[in-house]
Design a protein around this motif. Structure first.
Motif, PDB file in Angstrom:
ATOM      1  N   THR A  74      81.080  -4.048  64.537  1.00 13.14           N
ATOM      2  CA  THR A  74      80.150  -4.479  63.487  1.00 13.14           C
ATOM      3  C   THR A  74      80.396  -3.653  62.232  1.00 13.14           C
ATOM      4  O   THR A  74      80.436  -2.421  62.292  1.00 13.14           O
ATOM      5  CB  THR A  74      78.698  -4.332  63.945  1.00 13.14           C
ATOM      6  OG1 THR A  74      78.497  -5.118  65.127  1.00 13.14           O
ATOM      7  CG2 THR A  74      77.741  -4.815  62.868  1.00 13.14           C
ATOM      8  N   ARG A  75      80.575  -4.330  61.098  1.00 10.25           N
ATOM      9  CA  ARG A  75      80.829  -3.657  59.829  1.00 10.25           C
ATOM     10  C   ARG A  75      79.975  -4.293  58.735  1.00 10.25           C
ATOM     11  O   ARG A  75      79.605  -5.458  58.819  1.00 10.25           O
ATOM     12  CB  ARG A  75      82.297  -3.773  59.419  1.00 10.25           C
ATOM     13  CG  ARG A  75      83.291  -3.339  60.474  1.00 10.25           C
ATOM     14  CD  ARG A  75      84.710  -3.590  60.010  1.00 10.25           C
ATOM     15  NE  ARG A  75      85.649  -3.570  61.117  1.00 10.25           N
ATOM     16  CZ  ARG A  75      86.868  -4.068  61.067  1.00 10.25           C
ATOM     17  NH1 ARG A  75      87.292  -4.649  59.950  1.00 10.25           N
ATOM     18  NH2 ARG A  75      87.680  -4.008  62.107  1.00 10.25           N
ATOM     19  N   LEU A  76      79.704  -3.521  57.705  1.00 11.68           N
ATOM     20  CA  LEU A  76      78.979  -4.045  56.553  1.00 11.68           C
ATOM     21  C   LEU A  76      79.896  -4.803  55.602  1.00 11.68           C
ATOM     22  O   LEU A  76      79.447  -5.686  54.878  1.00 11.68           O
ATOM     23  CB  LEU A  76      78.298  -2.901  55.791  1.00 11.68           C
ATOM     24  CG  LEU A  76      77.157  -2.186  56.521  1.00 11.68           C
ATOM     25  CD1 LEU A  76      76.619  -1.065  55.648  1.00 11.68           C
ATOM     26  CD2 LEU A  76      76.045  -3.168  56.882  1.00 11.68           C
ATOM     27  N   SER A  77      81.185  -4.467  55.594  1.00 15.69           N
ATOM     28  CA  SER A  77      82.106  -5.077  54.634  1.00 15.69           C
ATOM     29  C   SER A  77      82.737  -6.341  55.175  1.00 15.69           C
ATOM     30  O   SER A  77      82.989  -6.471  56.371  1.00 15.69           O
ATOM     31  CB  SER A  77      83.209  -4.082  54.250  1.00 15.69           C
ATOM     32  OG  SER A  77      83.943  -3.708  55.398  1.00 15.69           O
ATOM     33  N   GLY A  78      82.985  -7.294  54.279  1.00 12.70           N
ATOM     34  CA  GLY A  78      83.733  -8.489  54.612  1.00 12.70           C
ATOM     35  C   GLY A  78      85.194  -8.285  54.302  1.00 12.70           C
ATOM     36  O   GLY A  78      85.596  -7.264  53.725  1.00 12.70           O
ATOM     37  N   PRO A  79      86.052  -9.238  54.644  1.00 12.22           N
ATOM     38  CA  PRO A  79      87.485  -9.098  54.418  1.00 12.22           C
ATOM     39  C   PRO A  79      87.851  -8.813  52.970  1.00 12.22           C
ATOM     40  O   PRO A  79      88.788  -8.082  52.690  1.00 12.22           O
ATOM     41  CB  PRO A  79      88.052 -10.436  54.882  1.00 12.22           C
ATOM     42  CG  PRO A  79      87.080 -10.900  55.902  1.00 12.22           C
ATOM     43  CD  PRO A  79      85.744 -10.460  55.394  1.00 12.22           C
ATOM     44  N   SER A  80      87.109  -9.396  52.010  1.00 11.13           N
ATOM     45  CA  SER A  80      87.422  -9.170  50.600  1.00 11.13           C
ATOM     46  C   SER A  80      87.187  -7.725  50.186  1.00 11.13           C
ATOM     47  O   SER A  80      87.685  -7.274  49.170  1.00 11.13           O
ATOM     48  CB  SER A  80      86.582 -10.087  49.700  1.00 11.13           C
ATOM     49  OG  SER A  80      85.195  -9.847  49.913  1.00 11.13           O
ATOM     50  N   GLY A  81      86.423  -6.996  51.000  1.00 16.62           N
ATOM     51  CA  GLY A  81      86.178  -5.595  50.709  1.00 16.62           C
ATOM     52  C   GLY A  81      86.968  -4.662  51.589  1.00 16.62           C
ATOM     53  O   GLY A  81      86.675  -3.482  51.688  1.00 16.62           O
ATOM     54  N   GLY A  82      88.004  -5.218  52.243  1.00 17.14           N
ATOM     55  CA  GLY A  82      88.827  -4.397  53.101  1.00 17.14           C
ATOM     56  C   GLY A  82      88.323  -4.323  54.524  1.00 17.14           C
ATOM     57  O   GLY A  82      88.883  -3.610  55.347  1.00 17.14           O
TER      58      GLY A  82
END
Length: 270
Positions: A43-51
């Motif tokens: 689980t991460r807060l960032s999406g692919p566009s944010g790395g």
């Protein structure tokens, strides 16, 4: 690498995704169903566009870390403003092929869209289910006048890049091209599921400020506005609106106060 997926079921569909070794798919938190044991979940807060779609190397030093943190914060802020889930879940097959299952949150259909990098797709809020890590997820705002008039169309999900993205909606889907209907269609704002980049989205008042316009707004079930879709491209509509489902459930529970009118007298759950 094309995402191997199959959409199964009828009234409440699910997407079964087969991952190649090392392949990653991500979903909005809360739309995961099951996975095989060799598929890792993070689980991460960032999406692919944010790395967040792939692990980043150590290059860039403190400046790179700061830029990445700021990018993640902007993404989270946009999703919070849009009322979306704050986190994404990433699934990667390790040591062989793996399987993951996803579903939407309402009874209805799902659809796999293939992006080739030339056109983005826009979808209603909460339509996103899952996508390859090569597909970037973003938030688009329809604009002040359109958003304030249209309500449901104000905030849109935007998908760019190349690969497969899976969306879900309520009821049954119908695919239309406004170019086949004189270049323009007008629909209930809650019926729009998704449309290709190049389609112009807008909102118009239902009738004028006259007797018939007031009758349409108050008793017609559509409120004051209709969504307009113009141009040449693919549009996906759904047969069930969230408001319609909420009102039907409320009526079944004996809490309906609107009588037979709808429109401006329509009640909302919650």
């Amino acid at each position: 690498m094309t995402l191997q997926q199959e959409i199964v079921g009828n009234a409440m569909q699910m997407a079964v995704v087969n991952l190649s070794p090392g392949q990653t798919v991500y979903c909005e938190a809360g739309k995961f169903l099951f996975k095989t044991a060799n598929v890792t979940m993070e689980t991460r807060l960032s999406g692919p566009s944010g790395g967040g779609g792939q692990q980043q190397g150590g290059s860039g030093g403190m400046g790179g870390l700061l830029r990445q943190a700021m990018g993640t914060a902007m993404q989270v802020g946009q999703r919070m403003l849009a009322g979306e889930s704050l986190a994404f879940q990433y699934f990667t097959a390790q040591g062989g092929e793996g399987t993951v299952g996803f579903a939407g949150v309402l009874p209805g259909e799902m659809r796999a869209l293939e992006l080739d990098g030339t056109r983005a797709w826009f979808a209603e809020k909460d339509a996103f289910v899952a996508a390859e890590s090569s597909v970037e997820f973003g938030i688009a705002f329809a604009g002040g006048r359109t958003g304030m008039s249209g309500g449901e169309g104000f905030i849109l999900e935007k998908f760019t890049g190349q690969g497969t993205v899976i969306i879900a909606g309520a009821g049954n889907f119908i695919d239309l091209n406004p170019a086949d209907f004189g270049g323009r269609i007008e629909v209930d704002t809650g019926c729009v599921v998704a449309f290709e980049e190049g389609i112009q989205y807008g909102v118009q008042r239902v009738g004028g400020l006259n007797r018939q316009g007031i009758m349409n707004a108050v008793f017609g079930g559509e409120g004051l506005s209709l969504a307009t879709l113009e141009g040449n491209g693919r549009v996906i509509l759904q047969s069930l609106t969230i408001e319609g489902l909420a009102n039907a459930l409320k009526k079944a529970q004996g809490g309906d106060k609107q009588g037979p009118t709808g429109g401006l007298f329509s009640t909302h759950a919650g």
